[in-house]
Design a protein around this motif. Structure first.
Motif, short mmCIF file in Angstrom:
data_model
loop_
_atom_site.label_atom_id
_atom_site.label_comp_id
_atom_site.label_asym_id
_atom_site.label_seq_id
_atom_site.Cartn_x
_atom_site.Cartn_y
_atom_site.Cartn_z
N TYR B 273 -5.90 -7.32 -3.22
CA TYR B 273 -6.12 -8.87 -3.12
C TYR B 273 -5.54 -9.29 -3.83
O TYR B 273 -4.37 -9.79 -3.95
N SER B 276 -1.30 -7.97 -4.24
CA SER B 276 -1.05 -8.97 -3.75
C SER B 276 -0.64 -10.82 -3.60
O SER B 276 0.21 -10.92 -3.93
N PHE B 277 -2.26 -11.49 -4.18
CA PHE B 277 -1.56 -13.23 -4.31
C PHE B 277 -2.00 -13.22 -5.30
O PHE B 277 -1.99 -14.49 -5.20
N ILE B 282 3.53 -7.95 -3.79
CA ILE B 282 2.70 -7.54 -2.39
C ILE B 282 3.28 -6.08 -2.23
O ILE B 282 1.99 -5.47 -1.26
N GLY B 285 0.42 -4.30 -3.67
CA GLY B 285 -0.97 -4.27 -3.02
C GLY B 285 -0.85 -3.93 -1.54
O GLY B 285 -2.12 -3.18 -0.99
#
Lengths: 279, 310
Positions: B273, B276-277, B282, B285
Protein backbone atom coordinates in the motif's frame (compact mmCIF):
# COMPACT_ATOMS: atom_id res chain seq x y z
CA UNK A 1 -14.53 -29.39 48.86
CA UNK A 2 -11.92 -26.69 49.18
CA UNK A 3 -10.33 -27.51 45.82
CA UNK A 4 -13.77 -27.28 44.25
CA UNK A 5 -14.31 -23.91 45.86
CA UNK A 6 -10.87 -22.74 44.75
CA UNK A 7 -11.58 -23.78 41.17
CA UNK A 8 -14.87 -21.92 41.23
CA UNK A 9 -13.24 -18.71 42.45
CA UNK A 10 -10.36 -19.03 39.98
CA UNK A 11 -12.81 -19.54 37.11
CA UNK A 12 -14.81 -16.50 38.16
CA UNK A 13 -11.74 -14.29 38.41
CA UNK A 14 -10.27 -15.35 35.05
CA UNK A 15 -13.54 -15.02 33.16
CA UNK A 16 -14.28 -11.66 34.76
CA UNK A 17 -10.88 -10.39 33.62
CA UNK A 18 -11.77 -11.39 30.06
CA UNK A 19 -15.17 -9.71 30.28
CA UNK A 20 -13.60 -6.51 31.61
CA UNK A 21 -10.85 -6.54 28.98
CA UNK A 22 -13.39 -6.73 26.17
CA UNK A 23 -15.82 -4.20 27.53
CA UNK A 24 -13.38 -1.68 28.91
CA UNK A 25 -11.94 -0.01 25.76
CA UNK A 26 -15.48 0.49 24.47
CA UNK A 27 -16.90 1.80 27.75
CA UNK A 28 -13.83 4.00 28.20
CA UNK A 29 -14.41 5.58 24.78
CA UNK A 30 -18.03 6.26 25.70
CA UNK A 31 -16.94 7.85 29.00
CA UNK A 32 -14.29 9.98 27.28
CA UNK A 33 -16.84 11.17 24.73
CA UNK A 34 -18.83 12.64 27.64
CA UNK A 35 -15.84 14.52 29.07
CA UNK A 36 -14.16 17.82 28.35
CA UNK A 37 -10.62 17.65 26.89
CA UNK A 38 -9.20 18.57 30.31
CA UNK A 39 -10.99 15.65 31.92
CA UNK A 40 -9.82 13.25 29.20
CA UNK A 41 -6.22 14.28 29.78
CA UNK A 42 -6.43 14.20 33.57
CA UNK A 43 -3.88 12.11 35.43
CA UNK A 44 -4.77 9.84 37.13
CA UNK A 45 -7.62 9.00 34.68
CA UNK A 46 -11.01 10.17 35.94
CA UNK A 47 -13.83 7.70 36.36
CA UNK A 48 -16.10 10.23 38.03
CA UNK A 49 -16.62 13.54 36.30
CA UNK A 50 -19.25 16.07 35.25
CA UNK A 51 -20.68 14.55 32.02
CA UNK A 52 -21.31 16.86 29.07
CA UNK A 53 -22.64 16.41 25.54
CA UNK A 54 -20.44 19.23 24.27
CA UNK A 55 -18.20 16.91 22.20
CA UNK A 56 -21.22 15.43 20.41
CA UNK A 57 -22.66 18.89 19.74
CA UNK A 58 -19.34 20.02 18.29
CA UNK A 59 -18.73 17.03 16.01
CA UNK A 60 -22.30 16.95 14.75
CA UNK A 61 -23.17 20.62 14.39
CA UNK A 62 -19.91 22.56 14.84
CA UNK A 63 -17.54 23.60 12.07
CA UNK A 64 -16.03 20.56 10.33
CA UNK A 65 -19.12 18.55 11.24
CA UNK A 66 -18.91 14.81 10.58
CA UNK A 67 -22.59 14.65 9.69
CA UNK A 68 -21.78 14.53 5.94
CA UNK A 69 -19.37 11.66 6.67
CA UNK A 70 -22.01 9.72 8.57
CA UNK A 71 -24.33 10.26 5.61
CA UNK A 72 -21.54 9.03 3.27
CA UNK A 73 -21.17 5.90 5.38
CA UNK A 74 -24.90 5.25 5.26
CA UNK A 75 -25.20 5.85 1.50
CA UNK A 76 -22.22 3.56 0.78
CA UNK A 77 -23.44 0.82 3.12
CA UNK A 78 -27.06 0.91 1.98
CA UNK A 79 -26.10 1.14 -1.71
CA UNK A 80 -23.71 -1.79 -1.37
CA UNK A 81 -26.33 -3.83 0.48
CA UNK A 82 -29.11 -3.23 -2.06
CA UNK A 83 -26.99 -4.00 -5.13
CA UNK A 84 -25.34 -7.00 -3.47
CA UNK A 85 -28.68 -8.52 -2.49
CA UNK A 86 -30.21 -8.00 -5.94
CA UNK A 87 -27.36 -10.00 -7.46
CA UNK A 88 -26.66 -12.49 -4.67
CA UNK A 89 -30.18 -13.83 -4.04
CA UNK A 90 -30.71 -15.18 -7.59
CA UNK A 91 -27.13 -16.47 -7.80
CA UNK A 92 -27.36 -18.23 -4.44
CA UNK A 93 -30.67 -19.83 -5.42
CA UNK A 94 -29.16 -21.18 -8.62
CA UNK A 95 -26.10 -22.53 -6.79
CA UNK A 96 -28.20 -24.15 -4.07
CA UNK A 97 -31.15 -25.56 -6.03
CA UNK A 98 -30.66 -25.83 -9.79
CA UNK A 99 -28.78 -28.39 -11.83
CA UNK A 100 -26.39 -27.20 -14.47
CA UNK A 101 -22.97 -28.03 -15.80
CA UNK A 102 -20.05 -26.29 -14.09
CA UNK A 103 -21.93 -25.81 -10.84
CA UNK A 104 -19.05 -27.10 -8.70
CA UNK A 105 -16.65 -24.81 -10.49
CA UNK A 106 -18.97 -21.83 -10.08
CA UNK A 107 -19.18 -22.41 -6.31
CA UNK A 108 -15.42 -22.81 -6.09
CA UNK A 109 -14.86 -19.64 -8.11
CA UNK A 110 -16.97 -17.60 -5.68
CA UNK A 111 -14.84 -18.85 -2.79
CA UNK A 112 -11.54 -18.44 -4.62
CA UNK A 113 -12.17 -14.76 -5.36
CA UNK A 114 -11.76 -14.14 -1.64
CA UNK A 115 -8.11 -15.26 -1.75
CA UNK A 116 -7.11 -12.14 -3.63
CA UNK A 117 -5.64 -9.59 -1.16
CA UNK A 118 -7.66 -6.34 -1.16
CA UNK A 119 -4.52 -4.32 -1.86
CA UNK A 120 -4.21 -6.26 -5.13
CA UNK A 121 -7.70 -5.11 -6.12
CA UNK A 122 -7.34 -1.48 -5.17
CA UNK A 123 -4.10 -0.82 -7.09
CA UNK A 124 -5.63 -1.56 -10.54
CA UNK A 125 -8.98 -0.04 -9.61
CA UNK A 126 -7.36 3.16 -8.42
CA UNK A 127 -5.85 3.56 -11.92
CA UNK A 128 -9.09 2.63 -13.69
CA UNK A 129 -11.39 4.80 -11.57
CA UNK A 130 -8.98 7.72 -11.85
CA UNK A 131 -9.14 7.46 -15.65
CA UNK A 132 -12.93 7.51 -15.77
CA UNK A 133 -13.25 10.16 -13.05
CA UNK A 134 -14.85 7.91 -10.44
CA UNK A 135 -12.50 8.67 -7.54
CA UNK A 136 -14.43 10.36 -4.72
CA UNK A 137 -17.78 9.07 -6.04
CA UNK A 138 -20.34 6.71 -4.54
CA UNK A 139 -20.46 4.53 -7.65
CA UNK A 140 -16.68 3.99 -7.51
CA UNK A 141 -16.66 2.84 -3.88
CA UNK A 142 -19.83 0.74 -4.15
CA UNK A 143 -18.58 -1.01 -7.31
CA UNK A 144 -15.39 -2.13 -5.61
CA UNK A 145 -17.19 -3.12 -2.40
CA UNK A 146 -18.98 -5.79 -4.47
CA UNK A 147 -15.64 -7.63 -4.62
CA UNK A 148 -16.01 -8.72 -0.99
CA UNK A 149 -19.74 -8.35 -0.31
CA UNK A 150 -20.90 -10.58 -3.18
CA UNK A 151 -18.94 -13.76 -2.37
CA UNK A 152 -19.89 -13.38 1.28
CA UNK A 153 -23.60 -12.85 0.60
CA UNK A 154 -23.80 -15.66 -1.96
CA UNK A 155 -22.29 -18.21 0.40
CA UNK A 156 -24.36 -17.17 3.38
CA UNK A 157 -27.57 -17.29 1.32
CA UNK A 158 -26.73 -20.69 -0.21
CA UNK A 159 -26.73 -22.15 3.31
CA UNK A 160 -30.27 -20.84 3.86
CA UNK A 161 -31.61 -21.91 0.44
CA UNK A 162 -30.33 -25.44 1.04
CA UNK A 163 -32.54 -25.76 4.12
CA UNK A 164 -35.87 -25.43 2.26
CA UNK A 165 -37.65 -28.72 1.48
CA UNK A 166 -37.76 -29.52 -2.23
CA UNK A 167 -41.43 -30.50 -2.12
CA UNK A 168 -42.43 -26.82 -1.93
CA UNK A 169 -40.96 -26.04 -5.33
CA UNK A 170 -42.29 -29.21 -6.89
CA UNK A 171 -45.83 -28.49 -5.76
CA UNK A 172 -45.75 -24.94 -7.10
CA UNK A 173 -44.18 -26.10 -10.34
CA UNK A 174 -46.80 -28.81 -10.89
CA UNK A 175 -49.48 -26.19 -10.36
CA UNK A 176 -48.14 -24.55 -13.50
CA UNK A 177 -46.30 -21.67 -11.91
CA UNK A 178 -43.31 -20.45 -13.91
CA UNK A 179 -39.81 -20.83 -12.49
CA UNK A 180 -39.49 -17.12 -11.85
CA UNK A 181 -42.86 -17.04 -10.13
CA UNK A 182 -41.97 -20.06 -8.01
CA UNK A 183 -38.73 -18.41 -6.92
CA UNK A 184 -40.39 -15.10 -6.13
CA UNK A 185 -43.64 -16.32 -4.52
CA UNK A 186 -42.66 -19.60 -2.89
CA UNK A 187 -38.93 -19.74 -2.27
CA UNK A 188 -38.03 -16.18 -1.29
CA UNK A 189 -40.65 -15.97 1.49
CA UNK A 190 -39.16 -19.19 2.93
CA UNK A 191 -35.72 -17.62 3.34
CA UNK A 192 -36.85 -14.22 4.61
CA UNK A 193 -34.94 -14.78 7.87
CA UNK A 194 -31.75 -15.73 6.04
CA UNK A 195 -32.06 -12.72 3.77
CA UNK A 196 -32.45 -10.42 6.78
CA UNK A 197 -29.33 -11.86 8.43
CA UNK A 198 -27.38 -11.48 5.19
CA UNK A 199 -28.48 -7.84 4.87
CA UNK A 200 -27.22 -7.14 8.39
CA UNK A 201 -23.79 -8.62 7.69
CA UNK A 202 -23.34 -7.02 4.27
CA UNK A 203 -24.20 -3.63 5.76
CA UNK A 204 -21.84 -4.23 8.67
CA UNK A 205 -18.90 -5.20 6.45
CA UNK A 206 -19.46 -2.20 4.18
CA UNK A 207 -19.68 0.18 7.15
CA UNK A 208 -16.41 -1.15 8.61
CA UNK A 209 -14.34 -1.27 5.40
CA UNK A 210 -11.28 0.97 5.47
CA UNK A 211 -8.59 0.25 2.85
CA UNK A 212 -10.73 0.88 -0.25
CA UNK A 213 -12.36 3.86 1.44
CA UNK A 214 -9.08 5.52 2.34
CA UNK A 215 -7.81 5.25 -1.25
CA UNK A 216 -11.03 6.19 -3.05
CA UNK A 217 -12.54 8.85 -0.82
CA UNK A 218 -12.10 12.59 -1.26
CA UNK A 219 -13.82 15.77 -0.21
CA UNK A 220 -17.28 14.72 -1.45
CA UNK A 221 -17.44 11.09 -0.39
CA UNK A 222 -15.59 10.29 2.81
CA UNK A 223 -17.02 7.69 5.22
CA UNK A 224 -16.73 8.25 8.95
CA UNK A 225 -13.96 5.65 9.44
CA UNK A 226 -11.70 7.79 7.23
CA UNK A 227 -12.97 11.16 8.50
CA UNK A 228 -11.92 10.12 12.02
CA UNK A 229 -8.41 11.14 11.07
CA UNK A 230 -9.46 14.81 11.01
CA UNK A 231 -9.33 14.71 14.79
CA UNK A 232 -5.79 13.40 15.16
CA UNK A 233 -2.88 15.30 13.67
CA UNK A 234 0.76 15.77 14.48
CA UNK A 235 0.05 19.16 16.07
CA UNK A 236 -2.88 18.22 18.24
CA UNK A 237 -5.47 15.60 19.03
CA UNK A 238 -9.04 16.65 19.75
CA UNK A 239 -9.55 14.00 22.40
CA UNK A 240 -13.18 14.31 23.43
CA UNK A 241 -14.32 14.87 19.85
CA UNK A 242 -12.37 11.84 18.64
CA UNK A 243 -14.09 9.78 21.34
CA UNK A 244 -17.50 11.10 20.27
CA UNK A 245 -16.82 10.27 16.60
CA UNK A 246 -15.63 6.77 17.54
CA UNK A 247 -18.83 6.17 19.51
CA UNK A 248 -20.96 7.42 16.60
CA UNK A 249 -19.06 5.12 14.22
CA UNK A 250 -19.53 2.16 16.59
CA UNK A 251 -23.20 2.70 17.36
CA UNK A 252 -24.86 1.32 14.17
CA UNK A 253 -22.73 -1.84 14.04
CA UNK A 254 -23.12 -2.59 17.75
CA UNK A 255 -26.91 -2.32 17.39
CA UNK A 256 -26.88 -4.57 14.31
CA UNK A 257 -24.54 -7.02 16.01
CA UNK A 258 -26.84 -7.38 18.99
CA UNK A 259 -29.88 -7.78 16.71
CA UNK A 260 -28.09 -10.52 14.77
CA UNK A 261 -26.67 -12.06 17.96
CA UNK A 262 -27.96 -15.60 17.39
CA UNK A 263 -26.67 -15.74 13.83
CA UNK A 264 -23.30 -14.17 14.42
CA UNK A 265 -21.28 -17.40 14.45
CA UNK A 266 -22.92 -18.50 11.21
CA UNK A 267 -22.28 -15.10 9.64
CA UNK A 268 -18.65 -15.08 10.71
CA UNK A 269 -17.81 -18.57 9.53
CA UNK A 270 -19.70 -18.60 6.25
CA UNK A 271 -17.85 -20.29 3.40
CA UNK A 272 -15.23 -21.76 5.70
CA UNK A 273 -17.51 -24.58 6.77
CA UNK A 274 -17.97 -25.62 3.19
CA UNK A 275 -14.91 -24.28 1.48
CA UNK A 276 -12.58 -27.04 0.37
CA UNK A 277 -14.72 -29.50 2.26
CA UNK A 278 -18.02 -30.88 1.04
CA UNK A 279 -18.13 -29.19 -2.30
CA UNK B 1 -26.11 -31.93 -2.09
CA UNK B 2 -29.37 -33.69 -2.74
CA UNK B 3 -29.63 -34.45 -6.48
CA UNK B 4 -33.43 -34.15 -6.63
CA UNK B 5 -34.90 -31.02 -8.14
CA UNK B 6 -38.31 -29.93 -9.34
CA UNK B 7 -37.36 -31.19 -12.78
CA UNK B 8 -36.39 -34.63 -11.55
CA UNK B 9 -39.72 -34.83 -9.78
CA UNK B 10 -41.70 -34.18 -12.94
CA UNK B 11 -39.62 -36.25 -15.31
CA UNK B 12 -40.63 -39.59 -13.88
CA UNK B 13 -43.50 -40.21 -16.35
CA UNK B 14 -43.48 -42.56 -19.34
CA UNK B 15 -42.57 -40.25 -22.24
CA UNK B 16 -40.11 -38.68 -19.89
CA UNK B 17 -36.86 -38.70 -21.82
CA UNK B 18 -37.71 -35.93 -24.30
CA UNK B 19 -39.60 -33.84 -21.81
CA UNK B 20 -36.79 -34.40 -19.32
CA UNK B 21 -34.19 -33.12 -21.75
CA UNK B 22 -36.21 -30.03 -22.58
CA UNK B 23 -36.78 -29.30 -18.91
CA UNK B 24 -33.11 -29.86 -18.05
CA UNK B 25 -32.14 -27.42 -20.78
CA UNK B 26 -34.63 -24.86 -19.47
CA UNK B 27 -33.21 -25.32 -15.99
CA UNK B 28 -29.71 -24.65 -17.29
CA UNK B 29 -30.85 -21.49 -19.06
CA UNK B 30 -32.69 -20.32 -15.98
CA UNK B 31 -29.60 -20.94 -13.84
CA UNK B 32 -27.42 -19.03 -16.29
CA UNK B 33 -29.79 -16.07 -16.22
CA UNK B 34 -29.82 -16.00 -12.41
CA UNK B 35 -26.05 -16.32 -12.11
CA UNK B 36 -25.09 -13.88 -14.86
CA UNK B 37 -25.31 -10.54 -12.96
CA UNK B 38 -23.38 -11.74 -9.90
CA UNK B 39 -20.71 -13.49 -11.95
CA UNK B 40 -20.19 -10.55 -14.27
CA UNK B 41 -19.74 -8.33 -11.20
CA UNK B 42 -17.29 -10.81 -9.65
CA UNK B 43 -15.32 -11.10 -12.88
CA UNK B 44 -15.16 -7.31 -13.13
CA UNK B 45 -14.17 -6.68 -9.50
CA UNK B 46 -11.85 -9.64 -8.82
CA UNK B 47 -10.58 -11.58 -11.84
CA UNK B 48 -10.11 -8.57 -14.07
CA UNK B 49 -8.13 -6.55 -11.47
CA UNK B 50 -5.95 -9.62 -10.82
CA UNK B 51 -4.97 -9.80 -14.51
CA UNK B 52 -4.52 -6.04 -14.61
CA UNK B 53 -2.31 -6.23 -11.50
CA UNK B 54 -0.08 -8.90 -13.02
CA UNK B 55 0.16 -6.61 -16.06
CA UNK B 56 1.13 -3.48 -14.13
CA UNK B 57 3.70 -5.46 -12.14
CA UNK B 58 5.64 -5.81 -15.42
CA UNK B 59 5.83 -2.05 -15.86
CA UNK B 60 7.75 0.76 -14.33
CA UNK B 61 4.86 2.99 -13.39
CA UNK B 62 5.61 5.97 -11.23
CA UNK B 63 2.84 8.49 -10.71
CA UNK B 64 5.39 11.05 -9.54
CA UNK B 65 7.61 10.58 -12.60
CA UNK B 66 5.34 9.48 -15.46
CA UNK B 67 7.98 10.30 -18.10
CA UNK B 68 10.08 7.32 -16.95
CA UNK B 69 7.24 4.78 -17.29
CA UNK B 70 7.70 1.76 -19.50
CA UNK B 71 7.67 -2.02 -19.85
CA UNK B 72 10.33 -3.66 -17.69
CA UNK B 73 9.36 -7.36 -17.77
CA UNK B 74 10.43 -9.12 -14.60
CA UNK B 75 12.59 -6.25 -13.39
CA UNK B 76 10.24 -5.39 -10.47
CA UNK B 77 10.42 -8.98 -9.22
CA UNK B 78 14.21 -9.01 -9.46
CA UNK B 79 14.31 -5.78 -7.44
CA UNK B 80 11.97 -7.34 -4.91
CA UNK B 81 14.26 -10.31 -4.25
CA UNK B 82 17.09 -8.02 -3.20
CA UNK B 83 14.87 -5.51 -1.37
CA UNK B 84 15.59 -5.66 2.37
CA UNK B 85 12.36 -3.86 3.16
CA UNK B 86 10.41 -6.59 1.32
CA UNK B 87 12.04 -9.37 3.35
CA UNK B 88 11.58 -7.47 6.59
CA UNK B 89 7.89 -6.83 5.82
CA UNK B 90 7.44 -10.52 4.99
CA UNK B 91 8.99 -11.42 8.35
CA UNK B 92 6.77 -8.90 10.15
CA UNK B 93 3.75 -10.43 8.37
CA UNK B 94 4.67 -13.94 9.45
CA UNK B 95 5.34 -12.92 13.07
CA UNK B 96 2.15 -10.85 13.25
CA UNK B 97 0.03 -13.63 11.72
CA UNK B 98 1.61 -16.45 13.73
CA UNK B 99 1.42 -14.61 17.06
CA UNK B 100 -2.13 -13.32 16.66
CA UNK B 101 -3.53 -16.65 15.43
CA UNK B 102 -1.86 -18.70 18.19
CA UNK B 103 -2.98 -16.22 20.88
CA UNK B 104 -6.55 -16.05 19.58
CA UNK B 105 -6.96 -19.82 19.44
CA UNK B 106 -5.25 -20.49 22.81
CA UNK B 107 -7.15 -17.78 24.69
CA UNK B 108 -10.41 -18.44 22.86
CA UNK B 109 -10.22 -22.17 23.61
CA UNK B 110 -9.27 -21.65 27.27
CA UNK B 111 -12.13 -19.24 27.80
CA UNK B 112 -14.62 -21.45 25.92
CA UNK B 113 -13.71 -24.37 28.22
CA UNK B 114 -14.13 -22.21 31.33
CA UNK B 115 -17.43 -20.67 30.22
CA UNK B 116 -18.76 -24.08 29.13
CA UNK B 117 -18.57 -25.25 32.76
CA UNK B 118 -20.35 -22.19 34.12
CA UNK B 119 -23.85 -22.80 35.43
CA UNK B 120 -24.88 -19.18 35.14
CA UNK B 121 -23.69 -16.10 33.30
CA UNK B 122 -22.95 -17.71 29.92
CA UNK B 123 -25.33 -15.23 28.34
CA UNK B 124 -23.13 -12.31 29.36
CA UNK B 125 -20.20 -13.76 27.47
CA UNK B 126 -22.26 -14.38 24.37
CA UNK B 127 -23.33 -10.73 24.25
CA UNK B 128 -20.03 -9.13 25.26
CA UNK B 129 -18.03 -11.28 22.82
CA UNK B 130 -20.02 -9.77 19.96
CA UNK B 131 -18.91 -6.21 20.69
CA UNK B 132 -15.26 -6.31 19.51
CA UNK B 133 -15.89 -8.39 16.40
CA UNK B 134 -18.56 -6.14 14.90
CA UNK B 135 -16.42 -3.00 15.25
CA UNK B 136 -14.42 -1.50 12.42
CA UNK B 137 -10.72 -2.36 12.86
CA UNK B 138 -10.02 1.28 12.01
CA UNK B 139 -12.08 2.50 14.97
CA UNK B 140 -10.58 -0.16 17.24
CA UNK B 141 -7.09 0.91 16.21
CA UNK B 142 -7.88 4.55 16.84
CA UNK B 143 -9.32 3.87 20.32
CA UNK B 144 -6.27 1.84 21.34
CA UNK B 145 -3.80 4.31 19.89
CA UNK B 146 -5.31 7.16 21.89
CA UNK B 147 -7.31 6.25 24.99
CA UNK B 148 -5.50 3.00 25.79
CA UNK B 149 -1.87 3.51 24.78
CA UNK B 150 -1.26 7.28 25.00
CA UNK B 151 1.47 8.18 27.52
CA UNK B 152 0.27 8.68 31.13
CA UNK B 153 -3.50 9.07 30.77
CA UNK B 154 -3.83 6.10 28.41
CA UNK B 155 -5.09 3.26 30.59
CA UNK B 156 -2.40 0.75 29.63
CA UNK B 157 0.33 3.26 30.40
CA UNK B 158 -1.41 4.24 33.63
CA UNK B 159 -1.46 0.60 34.71
CA UNK B 160 2.18 0.21 33.70
CA UNK B 161 3.15 3.22 35.82
CA UNK B 162 1.21 1.87 38.79
CA UNK B 163 2.77 -1.55 38.36
CA UNK B 164 6.16 0.14 38.74
CA UNK B 165 7.20 -0.37 35.12
CA UNK B 166 7.17 3.34 34.41
CA UNK B 167 5.67 5.18 31.47
CA UNK B 168 6.53 3.52 28.17
CA UNK B 169 6.49 4.77 24.61
CA UNK B 170 4.15 2.00 23.49
CA UNK B 171 4.02 2.93 19.82
CA UNK B 172 7.42 4.59 19.48
CA UNK B 173 9.60 1.65 20.46
CA UNK B 174 9.94 -1.01 17.70
CA UNK B 175 9.42 -4.04 19.96
CA UNK B 176 6.64 -2.48 22.05
CA UNK B 177 4.89 -1.25 18.89
CA UNK B 178 4.93 -4.78 17.47
CA UNK B 179 3.58 -6.19 20.74
CA UNK B 180 0.91 -3.47 20.80
CA UNK B 181 -0.44 -4.20 17.31
CA UNK B 182 -0.45 -7.94 18.08
CA UNK B 183 -2.35 -7.34 21.34
CA UNK B 184 -4.89 -5.07 19.60
CA UNK B 185 -5.61 -7.65 16.90
CA UNK B 186 -5.84 -10.38 19.54
CA UNK B 187 -8.19 -8.23 21.64
CA UNK B 188 -10.55 -7.73 18.72
CA UNK B 189 -10.64 -11.28 17.35
CA UNK B 190 -10.26 -13.65 20.33
CA UNK B 191 -14.06 -13.38 20.83
CA UNK B 192 -14.44 -14.85 17.33
CA UNK B 193 -12.41 -17.96 18.24
CA UNK B 194 -14.22 -18.08 21.59
CA UNK B 195 -17.70 -17.99 20.02
CA UNK B 196 -16.94 -20.58 17.34
CA UNK B 197 -15.24 -22.96 19.79
CA UNK B 198 -17.97 -22.51 22.42
CA UNK B 199 -20.62 -23.38 19.83
CA UNK B 200 -18.56 -26.38 18.82
CA UNK B 201 -18.07 -27.50 22.45
CA UNK B 202 -21.80 -27.24 23.10
CA UNK B 203 -22.49 -29.65 20.25
CA UNK B 204 -20.18 -32.42 21.52
CA UNK B 205 -21.95 -35.63 22.61
CA UNK B 206 -22.43 -35.83 26.37
CA UNK B 207 -22.28 -39.64 26.67
CA UNK B 208 -18.61 -39.94 25.70
CA UNK B 209 -17.73 -37.85 28.74
CA UNK B 210 -19.95 -40.02 30.92
CA UNK B 211 -18.12 -43.10 29.74
CA UNK B 212 -14.76 -41.42 30.32
CA UNK B 213 -15.78 -40.44 33.84
CA UNK B 214 -16.84 -44.01 34.59
CA UNK B 215 -13.42 -45.11 33.37
CA UNK B 216 -11.92 -42.64 35.86
CA UNK B 217 -10.19 -40.59 33.19
CA UNK B 218 -8.66 -37.42 34.69
CA UNK B 219 -9.80 -33.97 33.56
CA UNK B 220 -6.59 -33.56 31.60
CA UNK B 221 -7.00 -36.95 29.93
CA UNK B 222 -10.59 -36.10 29.01
CA UNK B 223 -9.41 -32.85 27.45
CA UNK B 224 -6.44 -34.38 25.66
CA UNK B 225 -8.13 -37.58 24.43
CA UNK B 226 -11.72 -36.48 23.81
CA UNK B 227 -12.29 -32.73 23.65
CA UNK B 228 -9.25 -31.77 21.61
CA UNK B 229 -9.67 -34.40 18.86
CA UNK B 230 -13.40 -33.64 18.56
CA UNK B 231 -12.75 -29.90 18.40
CA UNK B 232 -9.98 -30.28 15.84
CA UNK B 233 -12.09 -29.43 12.76
CA UNK B 234 -13.39 -26.25 14.41
CA UNK B 235 -9.90 -25.24 15.57
CA UNK B 236 -8.44 -25.81 12.10
CA UNK B 237 -11.25 -23.77 10.58
CA UNK B 238 -10.58 -20.86 12.95
CA UNK B 239 -6.85 -21.05 12.20
CA UNK B 240 -7.43 -20.96 8.43
CA UNK B 241 -9.91 -18.07 8.55
CA UNK B 242 -7.89 -15.96 10.96
CA UNK B 243 -4.61 -16.59 9.09
CA UNK B 244 -6.12 -15.30 5.85
CA UNK B 245 -7.40 -12.18 7.58
CA UNK B 246 -4.22 -11.48 9.57
CA UNK B 247 -2.08 -11.72 6.41
CA UNK B 248 -4.08 -8.91 4.82
CA UNK B 249 -4.69 -6.89 8.00
CA UNK B 250 -4.54 -3.21 7.22
CA UNK B 251 -6.74 -0.80 9.17
CA UNK B 252 -5.71 -1.85 12.68
CA UNK B 253 -2.02 -1.32 11.89
CA UNK B 254 -2.43 1.68 9.61
CA UNK B 255 -4.38 3.63 12.22
CA UNK B 256 -2.19 2.65 15.18
CA UNK B 257 1.40 2.86 13.94
CA UNK B 258 1.15 3.45 10.18
CA UNK B 259 3.74 0.66 9.92
CA UNK B 260 6.18 2.46 12.17
CA UNK B 261 8.30 3.27 13.98
CA UNK B 262 10.31 3.12 10.75
CA UNK B 263 9.18 -0.19 9.28
CA UNK B 264 8.91 -2.10 12.59
CA UNK B 265 5.22 -2.98 12.17
CA UNK B 266 5.04 -2.77 8.39
CA UNK B 267 3.45 -6.01 7.19
CA UNK B 268 3.75 -6.94 3.51
CA UNK B 269 0.20 -5.75 2.85
CA UNK B 270 0.99 -2.31 4.27
CA UNK B 271 4.29 -2.14 2.36
CA UNK B 272 2.44 -2.77 -0.93
CA UNK B 273 0.00 0.00 0.00
CA UNK B 274 2.68 2.49 1.04
CA UNK B 275 4.77 1.80 -2.06
CA UNK B 276 1.76 2.30 -4.34
CA UNK B 277 -0.10 5.16 -2.71
CA UNK B 278 2.45 7.03 -0.60
CA UNK B 279 5.55 6.62 -2.75
CA UNK B 280 3.38 6.35 -5.90
CA UNK B 281 5.42 3.49 -7.42
CA UNK B 282 2.42 1.60 -8.78
CA UNK B 283 4.45 -0.90 -10.81
CA UNK B 284 6.61 -2.05 -7.91
CA UNK B 285 3.62 -1.90 -5.56
CA UNK B 286 1.80 -4.28 -7.93
CA UNK B 287 4.71 -6.72 -7.78
CA UNK B 288 4.53 -6.59 -3.96
CA UNK B 289 0.77 -7.28 -4.08
CA UNK B 290 1.39 -10.28 -6.36
CA UNK B 291 4.03 -11.50 -3.90
CA UNK B 292 1.46 -11.20 -1.10
CA UNK B 293 -1.02 -13.23 -3.16
CA UNK B 294 1.61 -15.95 -3.69
CA UNK B 295 2.42 -16.03 0.05
CA UNK B 296 -1.31 -16.24 0.86
CA UNK B 297 -1.80 -19.12 -1.59
CA UNK B 298 1.24 -21.01 -0.25
CA UNK B 299 0.16 -20.69 3.38
CA UNK B 300 -3.46 -21.59 2.65
CA UNK B 301 -2.26 -24.57 0.62
CA UNK B 302 -0.32 -25.83 3.64
CA UNK B 303 -3.28 -25.20 5.98
CA UNK B 304 -5.77 -26.97 3.71
CA UNK B 305 -3.37 -29.92 3.44
CA UNK B 306 -3.25 -30.04 7.26
CA UNK B 307 -7.03 -29.95 7.33
CA UNK B 308 -7.30 -32.95 5.06
CA UNK B 309 -4.57 -34.93 6.86
CA UNK B 310 -5.85 -37.02 9.77
Amino acid sequence: MTTKRFRFVATMVITLIFLLAWVFPIVWSVLNSLKTDQDVLAYPPKLIFQPTLEAYRDVLFGSGSILPNLISSFVISIGTTVITMLMAVPAAYALARLRFRGKKFAGFYVLATQMLPPVGIIIPYFLILRNIGWIDTYQGIILIYLSFSLPFAIWLLVSYFEDIPFEMEEAAYLDGASRMRTLWRIIIPQVRGGIAVTIVFVFLNAWNEFLFAVVLSGNTVRPVTVAMFNFVSVEQTLWAKLAAVSVLAMLPVVILGIIAQKNIVKGLTVGAVKGGGRR
Amino acid sequence: MKPATATAGIATGTAASDLGRVLAQRERRFAAALLAPAFMALLATTTFPLLFLIGTSAFRMDLAMPFADGFVGLENYRTLLTDDRFWSSLLVSLVYTGATVVLQVALGLALALLVMDMKRGQGWFRVVAILPVVLSPAVVGMIWRTFMLAPEFGIVDYLAINAGLGSKNWLGDPLLAMISVIVIHTWQWTPFAFMVLLASLASLPEDIYEAARLDRASAWQRFRRITLPLLRPAIVMVVIMRTMVALTAFAAIFTVTGGGPGTATEILNLYAYRKSFTELSIGYGSALAVALLIVTLLISGVLFALRRAK
